[in-house]
Design an enzyme around this catalytic site. Structure first.
Site, PDB file in Angstrom:
ATOM      1  N   GLU A 118      -4.638  -5.224  11.234  1.00  0.00           N
ATOM      2  CA  GLU A 118      -3.761  -4.199  11.223  1.00  0.00           C
ATOM      3  C   GLU A 118      -3.971  -3.589  12.644  1.00  0.00           C
ATOM      4  OE1 GLU A 118      -1.945  -2.953   7.358  1.00  0.00           O
ATOM      5  OE2 GLU A 118      -3.840  -1.783   7.490  1.00  0.00           O
TER       6      GLU A 118
ATOM      7  N   HIS B 160      -9.282   0.829   5.930  1.00  0.00           N
ATOM      8  CA  HIS B 160      -7.976   1.064   6.491  1.00  0.00           C
ATOM      9  C   HIS B 160      -8.193   1.913   7.805  1.00  0.00           C
ATOM     10  CE1 HIS B 160      -3.648   2.493   6.720  1.00  0.00           C
ATOM     11  NE2 HIS B 160      -3.603   1.398   5.978  1.00  0.00           N
TER      12      HIS B 160
ATOM     13  N   GLY C 137       2.675   2.406  10.723  1.00  0.00           N
ATOM     14  CA  GLY C 137       3.468   3.464  10.489  1.00  0.00           C
ATOM     15  C   GLY C 137       4.315   4.056  11.860  1.00  0.00           C
TER      16      GLY C 137
ATOM     17  N   GLU D  38      -6.399   4.375   8.307  1.00  0.00           N
ATOM     18  CA  GLU D  38      -6.347   5.930   8.246  1.00  0.00           C
ATOM     19  C   GLU D  38      -7.525   6.357   7.518  1.00  0.00           C
ATOM     20  OE1 GLU D  38      -2.744   5.444   6.004  1.00  0.00           O
ATOM     21  OE2 GLU D  38      -1.746   4.934   7.722  1.00  0.00           O
TER      22      GLU D  38
ATOM     23  N   SER E  26       3.792  -2.067  10.407  1.00  0.00           N
ATOM     24  CA  SER E  26       5.236  -1.985  10.381  1.00  0.00           C
ATOM     25  C   SER E  26       5.865  -3.401  10.112  1.00  0.00           C
ATOM     26  CB  SER E  26       5.673  -1.421  11.885  1.00  0.00           C
ATOM     27  OG  SER E  26       5.329  -0.344  12.067  1.00  0.00           O
TER      28      SER E  26
ATOM     29  N   ASN F 233       0.802  -1.371  -0.075  1.00  0.00           N
ATOM     30  CA  ASN F 233      -0.034  -0.153   0.027  1.00  0.00           C
ATOM     31  C   ASN F 233       1.016   1.183  -0.032  1.00  0.00           C
ATOM     32  OD1 ASN F 233      -1.795   2.126   0.497  1.00  0.00           O
ATOM     33  ND2 ASN F 233      -2.259   1.218   2.542  1.00  0.00           N
ATOM     34  N   TRP F 234       1.012   2.047  -1.244  1.00  0.00           N
ATOM     35  CA  TRP F 234       1.895   3.033  -1.353  1.00  0.00           C
ATOM     36  C   TRP F 234       1.308   4.109  -0.479  1.00  0.00           C
ATOM     37  CZ3 TRP F 234       3.555   3.109  -7.325  1.00  0.00           C
ATOM     38  CH2 TRP F 234       4.238   1.850  -7.533  1.00  0.00           C
ATOM     39  N   LYS F 235       0.052   4.358  -0.250  1.00  0.00           N
ATOM     40  CA  LYS F 235      -0.667   5.463   0.387  1.00  0.00           C
ATOM     41  C   LYS F 235      -0.413   6.610  -0.532  1.00  0.00           C
ATOM     42  CE  LYS F 235       0.392   3.273   4.980  1.00  0.00           C
ATOM     43  NZ  LYS F 235       0.251   3.622   6.248  1.00  0.00           N
TER      44      LYS F 235
ATOM     45  N   GLY G   7       2.865  -1.180   4.229  1.00  0.00           N
ATOM     46  CA  GLY G   7       2.661   0.256   3.970  1.00  0.00           C
ATOM     47  C   GLY G   7       4.368   0.777   3.581  1.00  0.00           C
ATOM     48  N   GLY G   8       4.839   1.313   4.600  1.00  0.00           N
ATOM     49  CA  GLY G   8       6.264   2.112   4.450  1.00  0.00           C
ATOM     50  C   GLY G   8       7.229   1.317   3.538  1.00  0.00           C
TER      51      GLY G   8
HETATM   52  C1  PEP Z   1      -0.560   0.001   6.176  1.00  0.00           C
HETATM   53  O1  PEP Z   1      -0.749   1.233   5.844  1.00  0.00           O
HETATM   54  O2  PEP Z   1      -1.358  -0.908   5.898  1.00  0.00           O
HETATM   55  C2  PEP Z   1       0.696  -0.367   7.060  1.00  0.00           C
HETATM   56  C3  PEP Z   1       0.602  -1.457   7.405  1.00  0.00           C
HETATM   57  O3  PEP Z   1       1.683   0.611   7.097  1.00  0.00           O
HETATM   58  P1  PEP Z   1       3.064   0.106   7.473  1.00  0.00           P
HETATM   59  O4  PEP Z   1       3.724  -1.244   7.117  1.00  0.00           O
HETATM   60  O5  PEP Z   1       3.954   1.597   7.190  1.00  0.00           O
HETATM   61  O6  PEP Z   1       2.914   0.100   9.207  1.00  0.00           O
END
Ligand code: PEP
Length: 260
Positions: free
Chosen positions: A175, A103, A181, A105, A221, A13-15, A242-243
């Site tokens: 999650e 999600h 994040g 966010e 993460s 997920n590039w956000k 994500g990141g």
């Molecule tokens: C996400 O946005 O779904 C996520 C898991 O982010 P990160 O890996 O950066 O914690």
């Protein structure tokens, strides 16, 4: 691997990151490093910003490997006067197979409720796509010992009657909000415990076969350094990243960890 096991999946997920050029560079770095895995049993889904989807999909459509495309969100409506919204059908019509729903966010910055998630899931299934339904507790909810209750409510309000009516394609992503994040990852035991509980809920509320075949991803993460220990746990069928999905080397190492 038997066909009755859940599909192993890694979704990036590039956000709201990358210009179109940066997105193109990222995909062109990922593909050659992943050749073997993309021909294997791990489904790799890239989830760039929606505006990049059509061009990335067509640029990389001829690679002859199974690279899947996802979207980060869609409208709860099928069409009409909803300025700024994008329908599930618009996304599936350009080749998007998976769409994230709920999600954390979206839940925290855009007020998405379980009921809104349910509507989105209906629209995605109508459009022929597969929702990736995100659930997870906040730190406060965990500290108050309410993990099971919160997740059971997210599953029940977002999904349950849909699953009972007829089989639908869906993936669940656990999650924990406190891990997204933040650099804090759930321990493999914490992740596996919640995944086991989700599978148990599917067994009780839907059927043994849905419970046995549903992919349950861990997100929060995940990095190349911790992917192995998470992905080898019971009931963890892959990850939502994500990141670390913004770095080709890290993302590829995470997919490789899922393939082992
Ligand atoms: C996400 O946005 O779904 C996520 C898991 O982010 P990160 O890996 O950066 O914690």
């Amino acid at each position: 691997m038997s066909q009755n096991n859940p599909t192993r999946i890694v979704a990036g997920n590039w956000k709201m990151n990358t210009t179109p050029e940066e997105g193109k560079k990222l995909v062109s770095e990922i593909i050659p490093m992943l050749e073997d895995e993309l021909r294997g049993h791990v489904h790799t889904i890239l989830i760039p910003p929606t505006v990049h989807l059509a061009s990335l999909k067509s640029l990389f459509s001829s690679i002859g490997m199974t690279l899947l495309w996802g979207a980060q969100d869609c409208s709860a409506h099928s069409k009409g006067a909803f300025t700024g919204e994008i329908s599930a059908e618009m996304l599936t019509s350009i080749g998007v197979s998976h769409i994230l729903v709920g999600h954390s966010e979206r839940r925290s910055y855009h007020g998405e409720t379980n009921e809104m998630c349910r509507e989105k899931i209906v629209r995605i299934v109508e459009a022929g796509g597969c929702p990736i339904y995100c659930v997870g507790e906040t730190l406060q909810e965990r500290e108050e010992g309410r993990v099971e209750k919160v997740i059971e409510q997210q599953l029940r309000e977002g999904l349950s009657d849909l699953l009972r009516e007829s089989p639908i394609p869906f993936v669940i992503a656990y999650e924990p909000v406190w891990a997204i994040g933040t650099g804090k990852t759930a321990t493999p035991q914490q992740a596996s415990e919640v995944h086991g509980m989700i599978r148990e809920w599917l067994r009780d509320q839907v059927s043994n076969s849905v419970a046995a075949t549903t992919s349950i991803l861990y997100g929060g993460s995940v990095k190349a350094e911790n992917a192995d220990e998470l992905f080898c746990m019971p009931d963890v069928d892959g990850g939502l990243i994500g990141g670390a999905s913004l770095n080709s080397r890290s993302f590829v190492d995470i997919v490789k960890a899922c393939a082992r």
